[in-house]
Design a protein around this motif. Structure first.
Motif, PDB file in Angstrom:
ATOM      1  N   LEU A  22      -9.076 -14.678  21.617  1.00  0.00           N
ATOM      2  CA  LEU A  22      -8.781 -13.317  21.034  1.00  0.00           C
ATOM      3  C   LEU A  22      -9.315 -13.202  19.761  1.00  0.00           C
ATOM      4  CD1 LEU A  22      -4.999 -13.335  22.446  1.00  0.00           C
ATOM      5  CD2 LEU A  22      -6.822 -12.067  23.109  1.00  0.00           C
ATOM      6  N   ALA A  23      -8.980 -14.106  18.966  1.00  0.00           N
ATOM      7  CA  ALA A  23      -9.834 -13.979  17.510  1.00  0.00           C
ATOM      8  C   ALA A  23     -11.215 -13.646  17.377  1.00  0.00           C
ATOM      9  CB  ALA A  23      -9.465 -15.110  16.374  1.00  0.00           C
ATOM     10  N   TYR A  24     -11.998 -14.326  18.343  1.00  0.00           N
ATOM     11  CA  TYR A  24     -13.322 -14.069  18.491  1.00  0.00           C
ATOM     12  C   TYR A  24     -13.861 -12.952  19.104  1.00  0.00           C
ATOM     13  CZ  TYR A  24     -18.139 -15.328  19.745  1.00  0.00           C
ATOM     14  OH  TYR A  24     -19.420 -15.233  19.867  1.00  0.00           O
ATOM     15  N   VAL A  60      -7.538 -19.057  11.781  1.00  0.00           N
ATOM     16  CA  VAL A  60      -6.623 -18.373  12.730  1.00  0.00           C
ATOM     17  C   VAL A  60      -6.585 -18.992  13.872  1.00  0.00           C
ATOM     18  CG1 VAL A  60      -6.651 -16.208  14.193  1.00  0.00           C
ATOM     19  CG2 VAL A  60      -7.146 -16.001  11.777  1.00  0.00           C
ATOM     20  N   ILE A  61      -7.698 -19.686  14.423  1.00  0.00           N
ATOM     21  CA  ILE A  61      -7.771 -20.253  15.546  1.00  0.00           C
ATOM     22  C   ILE A  61      -7.008 -21.752  15.445  1.00  0.00           C
ATOM     23  CG2 ILE A  61      -9.066 -21.715  16.966  1.00  0.00           C
ATOM     24  CD1 ILE A  61     -11.194 -19.431  16.657  1.00  0.00           C
ATOM     25  N   ILE A  62      -6.935 -22.502  14.390  1.00  0.00           N
ATOM     26  CA  ILE A  62      -6.459 -23.703  14.163  1.00  0.00           C
ATOM     27  C   ILE A  62      -5.167 -23.865  13.804  1.00  0.00           C
ATOM     28  CG2 ILE A  62      -6.869 -26.062  12.967  1.00  0.00           C
ATOM     29  CD1 ILE A  62      -8.859 -25.457  15.102  1.00  0.00           C
ATOM     30  N   SER A  63      -4.866 -22.913  12.934  1.00  0.00           N
ATOM     31  CA  SER A  63      -3.565 -23.040  11.874  1.00  0.00           C
ATOM     32  C   SER A  63      -2.426 -22.316  12.727  1.00  0.00           C
ATOM     33  CB  SER A  63      -3.698 -22.480  10.708  1.00  0.00           C
ATOM     34  OG  SER A  63      -2.644 -22.477   9.900  1.00  0.00           O
ATOM     35  N   LYS A  64      -1.546 -23.295  12.759  1.00  0.00           N
ATOM     36  CA  LYS A  64      -0.187 -22.810  13.545  1.00  0.00           C
ATOM     37  C   LYS A  64       0.592 -21.838  12.541  1.00  0.00           C
ATOM     38  CE  LYS A  64       0.473 -26.764  16.419  1.00  0.00           C
ATOM     39  NZ  LYS A  64       1.207 -28.140  16.571  1.00  0.00           N
ATOM     40  N   GLY A  71      -3.990 -12.804  11.210  1.00  0.00           N
ATOM     41  CA  GLY A  71      -5.331 -13.294  11.152  1.00  0.00           C
ATOM     42  C   GLY A  71      -6.393 -11.903  11.453  1.00  0.00           C
ATOM     43  N   PHE A  72      -5.925 -11.162  12.316  1.00  0.00           N
ATOM     44  CA  PHE A  72      -6.862  -9.932  12.557  1.00  0.00           C
ATOM     45  C   PHE A  72      -6.898  -8.973  11.302  1.00  0.00           C
ATOM     46  CE2 PHE A  72      -5.557  -9.944  17.479  1.00  0.00           C
ATOM     47  CZ  PHE A  72      -6.397 -11.025  17.827  1.00  0.00           C
ATOM     48  N   GLY A  76     -10.150  -8.047   9.377  1.00  0.00           N
ATOM     49  CA  GLY A  76     -10.265  -6.543   9.243  1.00  0.00           C
ATOM     50  C   GLY A  76     -10.416  -6.307   7.944  1.00  0.00           C
ATOM     51  N   LEU A  77      -9.406  -7.012   6.936  1.00  0.00           N
ATOM     52  CA  LEU A  77      -9.615  -6.510   5.412  1.00  0.00           C
ATOM     53  C   LEU A  77     -10.915  -6.811   5.161  1.00  0.00           C
ATOM     54  CD1 LEU A  77      -8.284  -5.710   2.859  1.00  0.00           C
ATOM     55  CD2 LEU A  77      -7.617  -7.803   2.608  1.00  0.00           C
TER      56      LEU A  77
END
Length: 159
Positions: A22-24, A60-64, A71-72, A76-77
């Motif tokens: 999703l982040a990718y 975003v992918i690794i951190s819980k 993260g999005f 975006g920012l």
């Protein structure tokens, strides 16, 4: 030992797979919307944004501790800030001067510009390597070398 080294749980791996996809996808979408200029090889700010985007994506992918939506927003920012800086630099000469460095002449008609080399921290060996990359065996009176704003060395024939 509280934190497992090799394996924690299948749920953790599933979270990484889902958030990674999703982040990718979100990053690709945002980059497509913002245009080619967002990741161009133009100046130090572009480089910084590229590194930050990679770091944020990994976080975003690794951190819980970072929810996907946060993260999005962070990705975006950064893209909006990069878009704003490039938009302003194209429309304002004063802003462009503040943001962008100027090319520096390092060799003029075969003569090393020692003060420029020192100021830009470029060695004569790097100049020779740039000559070799362009198929030139050695420096001659026909050559000029410029350190471009993106950090590349451009070798060309003097006019």
């Amino acid at each position: 030992m509280d934190t497992p080294i090799f394996f924690d749980s299948w749920a953790g791996i599933g979270r990484i797979v889902v958030s990674g996809i999703l982040a990718y996808a979100a990053l690709i979408l945002m980059l497509r919307i913002s245009g080619k200029r967002t990741l161009s090889k133009f100046n130090a700010f572009d480089f910084i944004v590229t590194i930050c985007l990679g770091s944020m994506l990994a976080t975003v992918i690794i951190s819980k501790s970072v929810p996907l939506i946060e993260g999005f927003v962070a990705l975006g920012l950064l893209i909006v800030l990069q878009f704003s800086i490039t938009w302003l630099s194209v429309r304002s000469q004063a802003f462009q001067t503040l943001i962008k460095s100027n090319p520096t002449l390092l060799v003029h008609r075969g003569v090393y510009q020692d003060q420029a080399l020192r100021a830009e921290r470029v060695s004569k060996e790097e100049i020779v390597a740039a000559l070799h990359e362009t198929g030139r065996a050695e420096l001659s009176v026909d050559h000029c070398v410029v350190l471009e704003t993106d950090g590349t060395l451009n070798v060309f024939k003097a006019v």
